[in-house]
Design a protein around this motif. Structure first.
Motif, PDB file in Angstrom:
ATOM      1  N   HIS A 124      -9.758  -5.855   7.683  1.00  0.00           N
ATOM      2  CA  HIS A 124      -8.947  -4.757   8.223  1.00  0.00           C
ATOM      3  C   HIS A 124      -7.877  -5.324   9.174  1.00  0.00           C
ATOM      4  O   HIS A 124      -8.210  -6.100  10.070  1.00  0.00           O
ATOM      5  CB  HIS A 124      -9.889  -3.821   8.990  1.00  0.00           C
ATOM      6  N   ARG A 129       0.853  -1.194   0.000  1.00  0.00           N
ATOM      7  CA  ARG A 129       0.000   0.000   0.000  1.00  0.00           C
ATOM      8  C   ARG A 129       0.887   1.241   0.000  1.00  0.00           C
ATOM      9  O   ARG A 129       1.811   1.331   0.819  1.00  0.00           O
ATOM     10  CB  ARG A 129      -0.902   0.006   1.237  1.00  0.00           C
ATOM     11  N   ASP A 139      -5.088   3.952  -0.047  1.00  0.00           N
ATOM     12  CA  ASP A 139      -6.222   4.190   0.851  1.00  0.00           C
ATOM     13  C   ASP A 139      -6.558   5.676   0.853  1.00  0.00           C
ATOM     14  O   ASP A 139      -5.776   6.489   1.347  1.00  0.00           O
ATOM     15  CB  ASP A 139      -5.821   3.722   2.266  1.00  0.00           C
ATOM     16  N   GLU A 189      -8.865   1.891  -1.635  1.00  0.00           N
ATOM     17  CA  GLU A 189      -9.576   1.618  -0.378  1.00  0.00           C
ATOM     18  C   GLU A 189     -10.296   2.859   0.138  1.00  0.00           C
ATOM     19  O   GLU A 189      -9.778   3.972   0.023  1.00  0.00           O
ATOM     20  CB  GLU A 189      -8.502   1.156   0.616  1.00  0.00           C
ATOM     21  N   ASP A 190     -11.446   2.626   0.753  1.00  0.00           N
ATOM     22  CA  ASP A 190     -12.242   3.690   1.386  1.00  0.00           C
ATOM     23  C   ASP A 190     -12.281   4.956   0.536  1.00  0.00           C
ATOM     24  O   ASP A 190     -11.974   6.062   1.004  1.00  0.00           O
ATOM     25  CB  ASP A 190     -11.712   4.001   2.796  1.00  0.00           C
ATOM     26  N   HIS A 245      -8.981   6.821   2.561  1.00  0.00           N
ATOM     27  CA  HIS A 245      -9.378   7.064   3.957  1.00  0.00           C
ATOM     28  C   HIS A 245     -10.527   8.063   4.036  1.00  0.00           C
ATOM     29  O   HIS A 245     -10.540   8.937   4.888  1.00  0.00           O
ATOM     30  CB  HIS A 245      -8.173   7.536   4.782  1.00  0.00           C
ATOM     31  N   ARG A 267     -13.803  -5.206   3.467  1.00  0.00           N
ATOM     32  CA  ARG A 267     -12.670  -5.195   4.414  1.00  0.00           C
ATOM     33  C   ARG A 267     -13.126  -4.696   5.788  1.00  0.00           C
ATOM     34  O   ARG A 267     -12.537  -3.786   6.369  1.00  0.00           O
ATOM     35  CB  ARG A 267     -11.479  -4.409   3.872  1.00  0.00           C
ATOM     36  N   GLU A 285     -13.983  -0.886   6.516  1.00  0.00           N
ATOM     37  CA  GLU A 285     -13.415  -0.941   7.866  1.00  0.00           C
ATOM     38  C   GLU A 285     -14.235  -0.165   8.896  1.00  0.00           C
ATOM     39  O   GLU A 285     -14.148  -0.436  10.080  1.00  0.00           O
ATOM     40  CB  GLU A 285     -11.944  -0.488   7.868  1.00  0.00           C
TER      41      GLU A 285
HETATM   42 MG    MG Z   1      -7.866   1.703   5.718  1.00  0.00          MG
END
Ligand code: MG
Length: 400
Positions: A308, A152, A206, A232-233, A208, A279, A258
Motif C-alpha cells: 500500500h 489505476r 480499486d 483491488e479490495d 475499496h 498489498r 491494505e
Molecule cells: Mg486501495
C-alpha cells in the motif's frame, strides 16, 4: 565491545500534505547514529503517539539495536492482546528505525541487508480519476505522458458518486454512494478508457470494499474483458471467505490487504492461492520485519507484493516499501502517491520516480532523513474525517 543501545526515542508528528504523519526517530548510544520509522495511522494518530510514549518507548529504551527480530517478536506479544492497527503502527515505527540503524552501521542500504537487489528500480502505478469517462481518459493520458505504464482508474472517487441518488427526507450529511450505480458506471468508464488508450497500458481499479460480495463477484467477472492488471479490495476483510467463490468465478487478478492487521487475515488467502497480490500497509502490519516474512511466504505460493502506497504512508514508509520492492523476488508493483515539493524538502532522500520507476539513492539504511524544524512548522491537525463517514443512498452507514 559494548552493544549499541536505544538511548531515547522521539515521536515526530507533522502534516506537510493531506495526511497526518507519525514518524519515530530512534536515537542510539552512539553519538549521531539514529534511525527513522513510519508509524502513521492518520485517522487515529494520537492513539499511536500515546501507545509509543506510554508503552513502547519505555519497553524499547536501553535494548541492543542489533536485535531487530527479537525486539519485534517480543514487542508484539508483550501486550498479550495484539495484531491491532494502533500497536502494530507503534511497533513499526521502532522496527523500521532499527532497520535504518542496522543499515547505517553496516554501511549498506536496507535492500542489501534483506538479500540484495533483484531489480534496479520498482515499477509504480499512479492514480487517474475524473467525473466522467472522458475526464478519466484525460487524467490517464497525462500520467502516461509522465512515463507511467500502470495506471489505476477511478471515476467520482471511491464508490463513484451515484448520479440520481434519492435520499430520504432529513437524510444526514455524509459521503454518499450508490453501489449498484457504481457497478454500471465503472463498466462504462473502463470500456471507454480501453477504447481510447488501447490494450498495452496496464489498468488497475480499486473497489475499496464498497460492494456486497455477490455484486463484487459479478463485477470481477464483468471486468475480465478489460484485462486489468489487478482488481483491488474487491471484498472487505470481514468477507474474506467469499474470495473462494470469486476465484472460482473469475480470472481477474486480485489484490488485497491494505486493511489487514493480522496473519489470520493474510495467511489463508496466500496459502489457498485466492489472491495474486498482497498489498498490506507495511506499518499497519508492524514494519519491515513481518513484511519480509510474509513476502518470503508469498514467494513460495507465487503471490506477489504490491505494498500500500498512498499519502497516508509517510515518506519514510515509502522508503521502507522501496527497499522491500528492490529485494523481493516476488515484487509485483508499487503504488505511488506523488508527494508534493514540501514533502521532498521535509524528507531529504524521499525516493524519486522517473519514467514510471521508483529509484533508491543507495545511501546506507533507508536513505531518508527528516528536517525536524520544517516538520514542526506543519503540525498535525485534529480534523474529524469526512470521507470515512460513508453512507448508502438511504442513509445507512457503509464501509469507506
Ligand atoms: Mg486501495
Amino acid at each position: 565491545m559494548a552493544p549499541v543501545t536505544i538511548d531515547n526515542i522521539q515521536v515526530i508528528t507533522t502534516q506537510p500534505a493531506g495526511s497526518r504523519l507519525v514518524i519515530v526517530k530512534v536515537n542510539t548510544s552512539e553519538p549521531g547514529l539514529y534511525g527513522l520509522g513510519c508509524a502513521t495511522f492518520t485517522q487515529r494518530w494520537r492513539a499511536v503517539v500515546a501507545a509509543l510514549e506510554g508503552h513502547l518507548i519505555p519497553f524499547a529504551t536501553g535494548r541492543d539495536v542489533s536485535r531487530i527480530e527479537e525486539f519485534w517478536q517480543m514487542a508484539t506479544v508483550h501486550s498479550y492482546w495484539r495484531n491491532g492497527p494502533v500497536l502494530n503502527n507503534a511497533i513499526s515505527g521502532i522496527d523500521q528505525a532499527l532497520w535504518d540503524i542496522k543499515g547505517k552501521m553496516a554501511g549498506m542500504p536496507v535492500y542489501d541487508l534483506l538479500g540484495g537487489k533483484s531489480r534496479e528500480a520498482a515499477a509504480c502505478y499512479s492514480h487517474a480519476n475524473g467525473r466522467s469517462p472522458e475526464e478519466v481518459v484525460d487524467s490517464v493520458l497525462k500520467l502516461q505522458a509522465e512515463g507511467y505504464r500502470y495506471i489505476r482508474i477511478q471515476m467520482g472517487g471511491y464508490g463513484g458518486k451515484g448520479d440520481q441518488m434519492v435520499k430520504p427526507e432529513g437524510a444526514p450529511d455524509g459521503a454518499y454512494y450508490d453501489p449498484r450505480a457504481y457497478c454500471r458506471n465503472m463498466l462504462k468508464m473502463m470500456a471507454h478508457v480501453r477504447s481510447e488508450v488501447g490494450d498495452e497500458l496496464e489498468l488497475l481499479h480499486d473497489i475499496h470494499e464498497r460492494l456486497q460480495p455477490i455484486h463484487a463477484i459479478q463485477f470481477a467477472k464483468d471486468v475480465e474483458e478489460f484485462k486489468l492488471f489487478f482488481l483491488e479490495d474487491a471484498l472487505a476483510p470481514e468477507d474474506n471467505e467469499w474470495f473462494k467463490i470469486m476465484r472460482g468465478q473469475a480470472a481477474t487478478p486480485l489484490a488485497m490487504g491494505e486493511l489487514f492487521n493480522s496473519p489470520q487475515e493474510w495467511i489463508p488467502l496466500i496459502q489457498n492461492r485466492l489472491i495474486d497480490y498482497m498489498r498490506m500497509h507495511v506499518s499497519q502490519m508492524g514494519g519491515i520485519t513481518p513484511a519480509k516474512h510474509i513476502a518470503a511466504m508469498g514467494h513460495q505460493y507465487n503471490v506477489k507484493t504490491a505494498w500500500h502506497g498512498p499519502g497516508d504512508t509517510s515518506p519514510v514508509g515509502h522508503a521502507a516499501n522501496l527497499h522491500l520492492d528492490l529485494w523481493a523476488p516476488n515484487f509485483g508493483i508499487q503504488e505511488w502517491c506523488r508527494f508534493n515539493e514540501l514533502c521532498y524538502e521535509m524528507f531529504p532522500g524521499l525516493p524519486e520516480v522517473r519514467n514510471g520507476y521508483m529509484y533508491p539513492n543507495d545511501k546506507p539504511g533507508l536513505g531518508i532523513d527528516i528536517d525536524e524544524k520544517l516538520a514542526a512548522k506543519y503540525p498535525a491537525q485534529d480534523t474529524i474525517e469526512d470521507w470515512t463517514q460513508t453512507r448508502w443512498p438511504d442513509g445507512t452507514p457503509a464501509r469507506p
